[in-house]
Design a protein around this motif. Structure first.
Motif, short mmCIF file in Angstrom:
data_model
loop_
_atom_site.label_atom_id
_atom_site.label_comp_id
_atom_site.label_asym_id
_atom_site.label_seq_id
_atom_site.Cartn_x
_atom_site.Cartn_y
_atom_site.Cartn_z
N ILE A 3 -0.84 47.15 29.64
CA ILE A 3 -1.42 45.81 29.50
C ILE A 3 -0.49 44.80 30.15
O ILE A 3 0.73 45.00 30.19
N TYR A 4 -1.08 43.68 30.62
CA TYR A 4 -0.31 42.74 31.44
C TYR A 4 -0.67 41.30 31.12
O TYR A 4 -1.85 40.98 30.88
N SER A 5 0.33 40.44 31.16
CA SER A 5 0.07 39.01 31.12
C SER A 5 -0.53 38.60 32.45
O SER A 5 -0.49 39.35 33.44
N LEU A 51 -11.29 41.66 34.92
CA LEU A 51 -10.28 41.86 33.87
C LEU A 51 -10.92 41.84 32.49
O LEU A 51 -11.91 41.15 32.25
N LEU A 52 -10.29 42.59 31.58
CA LEU A 52 -10.67 42.58 30.18
C LEU A 52 -9.50 42.04 29.38
O LEU A 52 -8.37 42.56 29.47
N CYS A 53 -9.72 40.99 28.59
CA CYS A 53 -8.67 40.45 27.73
C CYS A 53 -8.53 41.36 26.51
O CYS A 53 -9.51 41.64 25.82
N VAL A 54 -7.30 41.81 26.23
CA VAL A 54 -7.07 42.71 25.10
C VAL A 54 -6.17 42.09 24.03
O VAL A 54 -5.89 42.73 23.01
N HIS A 93 -0.69 44.50 16.21
CA HIS A 93 -2.05 44.36 15.67
C HIS A 93 -2.86 43.27 16.37
O HIS A 93 -4.08 43.17 16.17
N ARG A 94 -2.22 42.44 17.18
CA ARG A 94 -2.97 41.46 17.98
C ARG A 94 -3.70 42.12 19.15
O ARG A 94 -4.60 41.52 19.74
N ILE A 95 -3.28 43.32 19.51
CA ILE A 95 -3.85 43.99 20.68
C ILE A 95 -5.09 44.78 20.26
O ILE A 95 -5.08 45.49 19.25
#
Length: 273
Positions: free
Chosen positions: A19-21, A37-40, A80-82
């Motif tokens: 995962i990437y900023s 892109l998918l925000c995770v 847990h935010r992911i």
């Protein structure tokens, strides 16, 4: 006729591996050719971390055919935010191996083992923090943080940080059972027994894994890569910057989000063998 079943465990770092900023995605292609892109991850009501949609599809396939174990230095709260695509992982490794999550809950037996080893082999965290507080210069120190009461890290202004200070800190910490690593704007002080590899081995033992695959980009991932049967590192990150290698670890050329996709392709190909 007897049959033998095999179980592949895939332990992968998350940040700047899968995962990437927005800044670390390294979208160097023309805008019209950029991947969807998918925000995770959302933090502070703002999108923070992403995967390409191709990565999301590959991870869904991987999680359905292997035991996929997210393996991160993040705290449990940060992990847990992911929200990764695909089936939920039963196991996850947080706090650089300090916590093994089983269905989202920290395994207390593993916590006790980790705490016992650190108490027996390392100087206390209070001593490390006191040393950091007295030697770090406010001119380049931005923040000092503790993660899960297990390790400490500093956020620094890298351009003002004297290189010798990190080396001196590492030399001071080593006989006290602590390791030091500089990764981007963060300086980590971590107890030597606190490793991703130890937690991966424990999960592998519990599930009866016959093969382990791993990926990571940072110095804190080196032990994980060395412990796996096969490993991959992207073309960016501290390991790439240092030219770090091992016979069974493939150094990829891809960087940013493209590296995340390639790592997942390699995981899938290797798990199918």
């Amino acid at each position: 006729m007897s049959t033998t079943s095999s179980t592949t465990l895939v332990a992968s770092d998350l940040d700047r591996t899968l995962i990437y900023s927005a800044a670390s995605l390294d979208l160097s292609m023309p805008d019209a050719e950029a991947p969807r892109l998918l925000c995770v991850e959302v933090y502070g009501h703002q999108p923070l971390s992403y995967m390409t949609e191709r990565s999301a599809a590959l991870l869904t396939d991987l999680a359905g055919s292997t035991v996929f174990v997210p393996t991160t230095t993040r705290t449990r709260e940060q992990y847990h935010r992911i929200h990764l695509p695909g089936p939920a992982s039963r196991y996850a490794i947080c706090a650089n191996g300090g916590h093994i999550l089983v269905d989202g809950v920290s395994d207390r037996d593993w916590q006790r083992q980790v705490e016992t080893r650190i108490a027996e082999e390392c100087a206390p965290l209070t001593e490390i923090r006191a040393h950091l507080a007295t030697t770090a210069n406010p001119a380049w120190l931005l923040k000092e943080r503790v993660a899960e009461d297990l390790f400490a890290y500093l956020v620094v202004e890298r351009s003002l940080l004297p290189e010798e200070w990190v080396k001196e800190l590492a030399a001071w910490a080593r006989p006290r059972g602590w390791t030091v690593s500089l990764q981007g704007r963060k300086i980590y002080a971590v107890p030597a027994p606190l490793t991703k590899s130890a937690a991966m081995h424990e999960v592998a033992r519990r599930i009866g894994a016959t093969r382990t695959l791993a990926a990571g980009d940072s110095l804190l991932d080196a032990d994980l890569l060395l412990a796996a049967d096969l490993g991959w590192r992207p073309g960016h990150g501290e390991l790439a910057d240092e030219g770090w290698s091992a016979p069974h670890v493939v150094a990829l050329e891809e960087r940013g989000g493209a590296a995340g996709e390639e790592i997942l392709r390699r995981f899938l190909a290797a798990s199918a063998v």
